[in-house]
Design a protein around this motif. Structure first.
Motif, mmCIF file in Angstrom:
data_model
loop_
_atom_site.group_PDB
_atom_site.id
_atom_site.type_symbol
_atom_site.label_atom_id
_atom_site.label_comp_id
_atom_site.label_asym_id
_atom_site.label_seq_id
_atom_site.Cartn_x
_atom_site.Cartn_y
_atom_site.Cartn_z
ATOM 1 N N PRO A 46 0.925 -1.130 0.136
ATOM 2 C CA PRO A 46 -0.068 -0.038 -0.117
ATOM 3 C C PRO A 46 0.805 1.243 -0.123
ATOM 4 O O PRO A 46 0.444 2.323 -0.738
ATOM 5 C CB PRO A 46 -0.730 -0.054 1.222
ATOM 6 C CG PRO A 46 -0.893 -1.615 1.664
ATOM 7 C CD PRO A 46 0.487 -2.016 1.098
ATOM 8 N N PHE A 47 1.999 1.320 0.712
ATOM 9 C CA PHE A 47 2.908 2.517 0.543
ATOM 10 C C PHE A 47 3.555 2.569 -0.605
ATOM 11 O O PHE A 47 3.423 3.802 -1.278
ATOM 12 C CB PHE A 47 3.797 2.446 1.608
ATOM 13 C CG PHE A 47 3.441 2.396 3.242
ATOM 14 C CD1 PHE A 47 3.453 3.419 4.070
ATOM 15 C CD2 PHE A 47 3.006 0.980 3.791
ATOM 16 C CE1 PHE A 47 2.876 3.341 5.232
ATOM 17 C CE2 PHE A 47 2.689 1.015 5.064
ATOM 18 C CZ PHE A 47 2.485 2.156 5.763
ATOM 19 N N VAL A 48 3.902 1.558 -1.268
ATOM 20 C CA VAL A 48 4.486 1.713 -2.562
ATOM 21 C C VAL A 48 3.654 2.219 -3.646
ATOM 22 O O VAL A 48 3.878 3.221 -4.315
ATOM 23 C CB VAL A 48 5.038 0.490 -3.100
ATOM 24 C CG1 VAL A 48 5.634 0.627 -4.602
ATOM 25 C CG2 VAL A 48 6.352 -0.060 -2.368
ATOM 26 N N ALA A 49 2.279 1.607 -3.685
ATOM 27 C CA ALA A 49 1.187 2.243 -4.387
ATOM 28 C C ALA A 49 0.883 3.468 -4.160
ATOM 29 O O ALA A 49 0.718 4.471 -5.296
ATOM 30 C CB ALA A 49 0.100 1.253 -4.229
ATOM 31 N N ALA A 50 0.782 4.081 -3.069
ATOM 32 C CA ALA A 50 0.502 5.371 -2.735
ATOM 33 C C ALA A 50 1.603 6.075 -3.107
ATOM 34 O O ALA A 50 1.371 7.594 -3.566
ATOM 35 C CB ALA A 50 0.348 5.553 -1.068
ATOM 36 N N HIS A 51 2.867 5.975 -2.933
ATOM 37 C CA HIS A 51 3.810 6.538 -3.501
ATOM 38 C C HIS A 51 4.119 6.782 -4.882
ATOM 39 O O HIS A 51 4.203 7.992 -5.508
ATOM 40 C CB HIS A 51 5.157 6.165 -3.312
ATOM 41 C CG HIS A 51 6.443 6.770 -3.168
ATOM 42 N ND1 HIS A 51 6.920 8.017 -2.861
ATOM 43 C CD2 HIS A 51 7.443 6.510 -4.259
ATOM 44 C CE1 HIS A 51 8.103 8.330 -3.731
ATOM 45 N NE2 HIS A 51 8.419 7.207 -4.371
ATOM 46 N N THR A 52 3.865 5.885 -5.748
ATOM 47 C CA THR A 52 3.618 5.726 -7.135
ATOM 48 C C THR A 52 2.389 6.638 -7.693
ATOM 49 O O THR A 52 2.751 7.251 -8.550
ATOM 50 C CB THR A 52 3.495 4.279 -7.523
ATOM 51 O OG1 THR A 52 4.388 3.503 -7.077
ATOM 52 C CG2 THR A 52 3.340 4.358 -9.037
ATOM 53 N N GLY A 53 1.244 6.648 -6.912
ATOM 54 C CA GLY A 53 0.193 7.432 -7.249
ATOM 55 C C GLY A 53 0.362 8.765 -7.042
ATOM 56 O O GLY A 53 -0.050 9.702 -8.022
ATOM 57 N N LEU A 54 1.224 9.177 -6.101
ATOM 58 C CA LEU A 54 1.574 10.583 -5.711
ATOM 59 C C LEU A 54 2.623 11.244 -6.848
ATOM 60 O O LEU A 54 2.402 12.416 -7.431
ATOM 61 C CB LEU A 54 1.980 10.977 -4.431
ATOM 62 C CG LEU A 54 2.481 12.458 -4.101
ATOM 63 C CD1 LEU A 54 1.512 13.167 -4.182
ATOM 64 C CD2 LEU A 54 3.172 12.243 -3.005
ATOM 65 N N LEU A 55 3.485 10.467 -7.177
ATOM 66 C CA LEU A 55 4.726 10.898 -7.889
ATOM 67 C C LEU A 55 4.562 10.662 -9.471
ATOM 68 O O LEU A 55 5.177 11.192 -10.201
ATOM 69 C CB LEU A 55 5.997 10.665 -7.467
ATOM 70 C CG LEU A 55 6.442 11.310 -6.530
ATOM 71 C CD1 LEU A 55 6.001 11.138 -4.970
ATOM 72 C CD2 LEU A 55 8.082 11.090 -6.332
ATOM 73 N N ARG A 56 3.608 9.781 -9.971
ATOM 74 C CA ARG A 56 3.716 9.406 -11.385
ATOM 75 C C ARG A 56 2.083 9.395 -11.874
ATOM 76 O O ARG A 56 1.893 9.830 -12.725
ATOM 77 C CB ARG A 56 4.247 7.976 -11.362
ATOM 78 C CG ARG A 56 5.736 7.628 -11.067
ATOM 79 C CD ARG A 56 6.475 8.440 -12.311
ATOM 80 N NE ARG A 56 6.240 7.608 -13.851
ATOM 81 C CZ ARG A 56 6.453 8.133 -14.798
ATOM 82 N NH1 ARG A 56 6.785 9.507 -14.974
ATOM 83 N NH2 ARG A 56 6.323 7.473 -15.753
#
Length: 301
Positions: free
Chosen positions: A183-193
């Motif tokens: 979930p953290f990787v998905a949120a980080h990807t959502g924010l920056l990409r």
């Protein structure tokens, strides 16, 4: 001449052997695990006796079972190689470079990677990031599901809870960290990409200051950002370092492996600290960053 005994084991002996043969093992076992003994787990000896399966049919079934387990485990292992390559490049760009050379050098390395690596070869980005991650997660989930199916076959429909592949206690620490970090990787990807692609149809305006800007939004921005990235970096570092220790068969040296994971996480977070203390972005670009963050958090804009 040696002759194999034709004595048929009693039911009590079969039950005892069955209990000894099956032991739950984590998905990230060493090389021997890739040759997982499907013959032991696929079919109950009592069921084979009752249904009178032919030797040739059972041999074919065992071979198919072994092959499927082998390729699922190999897919999980080698997909992690590709994602580790991306993590190394990503950590160098957004953490090590800002930490040792400053924020401007970090932005230059990010632009270089984006221009000559990601955008010039989009297929490479697709393979290294979503492709390898989805294959790693999917093959690990498939391997666990297939082992659960084998246990159901062996125990006539439902394995004992203590041996279930889905029991929390039968997940290794590496596996738990891997699932927890998603979930953290998905949120980080959502924010920056994802959000920049959705709003701007590209990420040309996204720099390291965009990440640092989020730490200065609102009263709780720095605390939320610090907590989020501390947990994410800690989970990723644990999963990757201990996973590679498994692959390299040095996992028994847990103190060295643990110290390495702490060092990796500490270095990574130090680079993020340099980015976070850069302060909020002002002017038009700062307002645009506010808009992107509002889209991500689904705030009214």
């Amino acid at each position: 001449m040696y002759r194999r005994s034709s004595r048929v084991p009693e039911d009590d002996e079969i039950s005892l052997i069955s209990m000894q043969e099956l032991a739950p093992s984590p998905i990230e076992d060493d090389e021997a695990d890739y040759y997982y003994n499907a013959e032991q787990l696929s079919v109950n000896p009592v069921e084979r006796k009752a249904t009178d399966l032919s030797s040739s049919n059972y041999s074919n079934y065992s071979q198919t079972s072994s092959n499927l387990t082998f390729w699922l485990a190999r897919s999980q292992k080698y997909s992690s190689y590709a994602f580790s390559a991306f993590l190394g490049l990503h950590a160098t760009t957004v953490s090590l470079t800002p930490l040792f050379l400053g924020l401007d050098a970090g932005n230059s390395s990010l632009l270089l990677a984006r221009t000559y690596f990601y955008q010039s070869h989009p297929i490479v980005e697709s393979i290294l990031i979503p492709g390898s991650l989805l294959l790693h997660v999917g093959s690990g989930l498939g391997l666990r599901a297939y082992r659960h199916y084998q246990q159901r076959q062996r125990y006539g429909g439902s394995p004992p809870p203590a041996l279930s592949q889905w029991r929390l206690g039968n997940f290794s620490g590496i596996s738990l960290a891997g699932w927890a970090m998603l979930p953290f990787v998905a949120a980080h990807t959502g924010l920056l990409r994802v959000v920049p692609l959705w709003v701007d149809e590209g990420s040309s305006d996204i720099t390291l200051e965009y990440l640092g800007h989020g730490f200065h939004m609102g009263r709780w921005g720095k605390w939320i950002g610090t907590g989020f990235y501390t947990v994410m970096v800690g989970l990723v570092s644990y999963h990757v370092v201990f996973g590679w220790a498994k692959y390299l068969k040095i996992d028994k040296r847990r103190r060295i492996t643990g110290a390495t994971a702490v060092a990796v996480a500490g270095t990574w977070l130090s680079g993020l600290f340099v980015i976070a203390k850069s302060g909020p972005v002002r002017g038009y670009l700062g307002k645009h960053y506010d808009h992107l963050y509002n889209v991500f958090f689904m705030r009214a804009v």
